[in-house]
Design a protein around this motif. Structure first.
Motif, PDB file in Angstrom:
ATOM      1  N   GLU A 100      -1.486  -1.025  -3.978  1.00  0.00           N
ATOM      2  CA  GLU A 100      -2.708  -0.226  -3.825  1.00  0.00           C
ATOM      3  C   GLU A 100      -2.248   1.195  -3.507  1.00  0.00           C
ATOM      4  O   GLU A 100      -1.429   1.390  -2.594  1.00  0.00           O
ATOM      5  CB  GLU A 100      -3.538  -0.786  -2.663  1.00  0.00           C
ATOM      6  N   LYS A 103       0.863  -1.179   0.000  1.00  0.00           N
ATOM      7  CA  LYS A 103       0.000   0.000   0.000  1.00  0.00           C
ATOM      8  C   LYS A 103       0.906   1.237   0.000  1.00  0.00           C
ATOM      9  O   LYS A 103       1.802   1.359   0.863  1.00  0.00           O
ATOM     10  CB  LYS A 103      -0.888  -0.018   1.239  1.00  0.00           C
ATOM     11  N   GLN A 163      -2.982   4.761  -2.116  1.00  0.00           N
ATOM     12  CA  GLN A 163      -3.928   5.554  -1.318  1.00  0.00           C
ATOM     13  C   GLN A 163      -3.517   7.017  -1.348  1.00  0.00           C
ATOM     14  O   GLN A 163      -2.399   7.364  -0.956  1.00  0.00           O
ATOM     15  CB  GLN A 163      -4.006   5.053   0.117  1.00  0.00           C
TER      16      GLN A 163
END
Ligand code: GSH
Length: 202
Positions: free
Chosen positions: A26, A2, A28
């Motif tokens: 991912e 992340k 963010q």
């Protein structure tokens, strides 16, 4: 993994390296312009309240641009983000750290957010002028290092990723750069990984 990212900030450089590795990640978004880095949820993950930050496959958080860049280069050797051999590696780290801790932190930070340091408008103007001088002289040094090469230290690597975001900032703030650095910025921006990073900003 992340990745905590604020498009347009220094995390663009780590975004570029991540995209170069092709690793599953991912993304963010943490908008540092609106203060999302100080939200309690983000501080619970990264108490430093900064980007870039990366949660790695084992769940451990890594922060600080040069450290993340080194970890990515070592963890994804097929991406060839770091030259081989101790001397070449340490030179790549040396240049990356110079870009982040001098050109960015001592230069562009003063140009962009003088109000973080002083309130008086005249003092702010002095800080901006000083930051511009630091950024310009650091960029002139980078131009010398680049010479006539395609990338700073031979093939594309971690220092180029750091150079990319400060060159983007220089262009946005009309801080003069050499023709060679202009070409470097364009060359990096044309890499497929840079296209992926633009997608993360959309
Ligand atoms: N030393 C840090 C610098 C990171 C940094 O200054 N990040 C900025 C964005 S370019 C940030 O998160 N600023 C938000 C703040 O300071 O509140 C690194 O190497 O990663």
């Amino acid at each position: 993994m992340k990745f905590f990212h604020s498009p347009g900030s220094c995390s663009d450089g780590i975004a570029l390296l991540l995209a170069e590795t092709g690793a599953a990640v991912e993304v963010q978004r943490v908008n540092v312009r609106t203060g999302e880095q100080r939200h309690p949820d983000y501080l619970a993950t990264n108490p430093k309240g900064k980007v870039p930050a990366l949660i790695r496959p084992d769940g451990r958080l890594l922060t600080e641009f040069p450290a993340i860049a080194l970890w990515l280069a070592r963890s994804y050797p097929q991406a060839a983000l770091m030259p081989e051999g101790l001397e070449a590696e340490v030179r790549a780290l040396e240049l990356t750290d110079f870009i982040v801790s001098s050109i960015h932190m001592r230069g562009f930070t003063l140009v962009s957010v003088p109000g973080k340091f002083v309130q008086d408008p005249a003092a702010q103007a002095e800080l901006v002028a000083h930051g511009r001088t630091v950024a310009e002289s650091g960029l002139a040094y980078l131009s010398e290092v680049l010479g006539t090469g395609d990338y700073l230290l031979g093939g594309f690597g971690i220092a180029d990723a750091a150079a990319w975001y400060v060159l983007n900032w220089a262009k946005a703030r009309e801080i003069p750069i050499s023709d060679r650095l202009d070409a470097l910025q364009a060359r990096i921006s044309a890499r497929p990984a840079a296209g992926i990073v633009r997608g993360w900003a959309a």
